[in-house]
Design a protein around this motif. Structure first.
Motif, PDB file in Angstrom:
ATOM      1  N   ASN A  46       0.821  -1.213   0.000  1.00  0.00           N
ATOM      2  CA  ASN A  46       0.000   0.000   0.000  1.00  0.00           C
ATOM      3  C   ASN A  46       0.853   1.261   0.000  1.00  0.00           C
ATOM      4  O   ASN A  46       0.388   2.313   0.414  1.00  0.00           O
ATOM      5  N   ARG A  47       2.080   1.167  -0.445  1.00  0.00           N
ATOM      6  CA  ARG A  47       2.985   2.325  -0.474  1.00  0.00           C
ATOM      7  C   ARG A  47       2.717   3.149  -1.730  1.00  0.00           C
ATOM      8  O   ARG A  47       3.520   3.222  -2.651  1.00  0.00           O
ATOM      9  N   ASN A  48       1.556   3.794  -1.744  1.00  0.00           N
ATOM     10  CA  ASN A  48       1.094   4.485  -2.946  1.00  0.00           C
ATOM     11  C   ASN A  48       2.014   5.603  -3.406  1.00  0.00           C
ATOM     12  O   ASN A  48       2.115   5.865  -4.604  1.00  0.00           O
ATOM     13  N   ASP A  49       2.722   6.271  -2.481  1.00  0.00           N
ATOM     14  CA  ASP A  49       3.642   7.327  -2.883  1.00  0.00           C
ATOM     15  C   ASP A  49       4.780   6.777  -3.734  1.00  0.00           C
ATOM     16  O   ASP A  49       5.117   7.326  -4.782  1.00  0.00           O
ATOM     17  N   VAL A  50       5.327   5.646  -3.319  1.00  0.00           N
ATOM     18  CA  VAL A  50       6.415   5.012  -4.069  1.00  0.00           C
ATOM     19  C   VAL A  50       5.877   4.423  -5.374  1.00  0.00           C
ATOM     20  O   VAL A  50       6.506   4.558  -6.430  1.00  0.00           O
ATOM     21  N   ILE A  51       4.716   3.800  -5.303  1.00  0.00           N
ATOM     22  CA  ILE A  51       4.116   3.210  -6.507  1.00  0.00           C
ATOM     23  C   ILE A  51       3.862   4.286  -7.555  1.00  0.00           C
ATOM     24  O   ILE A  51       4.147   4.085  -8.742  1.00  0.00           O
ATOM     25  N   GLU A  52       3.377   5.448  -7.145  1.00  0.00           N
ATOM     26  CA  GLU A  52       3.136   6.548  -8.092  1.00  0.00           C
ATOM     27  C   GLU A  52       4.437   7.046  -8.706  1.00  0.00           C
ATOM     28  O   GLU A  52       4.480   7.372  -9.896  1.00  0.00           O
ATOM     29  N   LEU A  53       5.503   7.093  -7.931  1.00  0.00           N
ATOM     30  CA  LEU A  53       6.801   7.497  -8.453  1.00  0.00           C
ATOM     31  C   LEU A  53       7.300   6.493  -9.494  1.00  0.00           C
ATOM     32  O   LEU A  53       7.786   6.879 -10.563  1.00  0.00           O
TER      33      LEU A  53
END
Length: 127
Positions: free
Chosen positions: A47-54
């Motif tokens: 659920n690490r959406n910030d990293v996934i978006e990057l």
């Protein structure tokens, strides 16, 4: 015009050359854009959406700037960033493939496993 692929890979330096060589030999690419993050197969199924978006933004740059039409996600043996067993890695990689496909880029998406001998194996759905 050179042909590119995009590899979402762990930062572990032992995995970079095997993945690049595998893609050059099996997909006839000239260059491989590398997007690296520790234990990235686990990250993409978290659920690490910030990293996934990057990561997603970097994939988009590779696709738009270099016309990459192949994206691979890999995991590997002895991963310090994602210290799970091989079966868990493989499930995460296959789940990450499906997640990347949902990003909506018109590219082929594959999963790769790098074993204890640093040999690359392409994964198939349902494995």
């Amino acid at each position: 015009m050179p042909k590119f692929a995009t590899a979402i890979n762990c930062i572990d330096g032992r995995t970079q050359v095997p993945v690049i060589e595998f893609l050059k030999q099996n997909y006839n690419v000239d260059f491989v854009d590398l997007i690296t993050f520790p234990g990235v197969d686990g990250v993409l199924t978290s659920n690490r959406n910030d990293v996934i978006e990057l990561i997603k933004r970097n994939v988009e740059i590779s696709i738009k700037a270099h016309a990459s039409n192949l994206v691979v996600i890999s995991g590997h043996y002895d991963c310090a960033g994602n210290p799970v067993d091989e079966n868990t890695h493989i499930k995460q990689i296959l789940n990450a493939v499906e997640k990347i496909k949902q990003w909506g880029f018109d590219v082929e998406v594959k999963g790769l496993w790098i074993d204890e001998n640093w040999k690359v194996k392409e994964l198939k759905a349902g494995q």
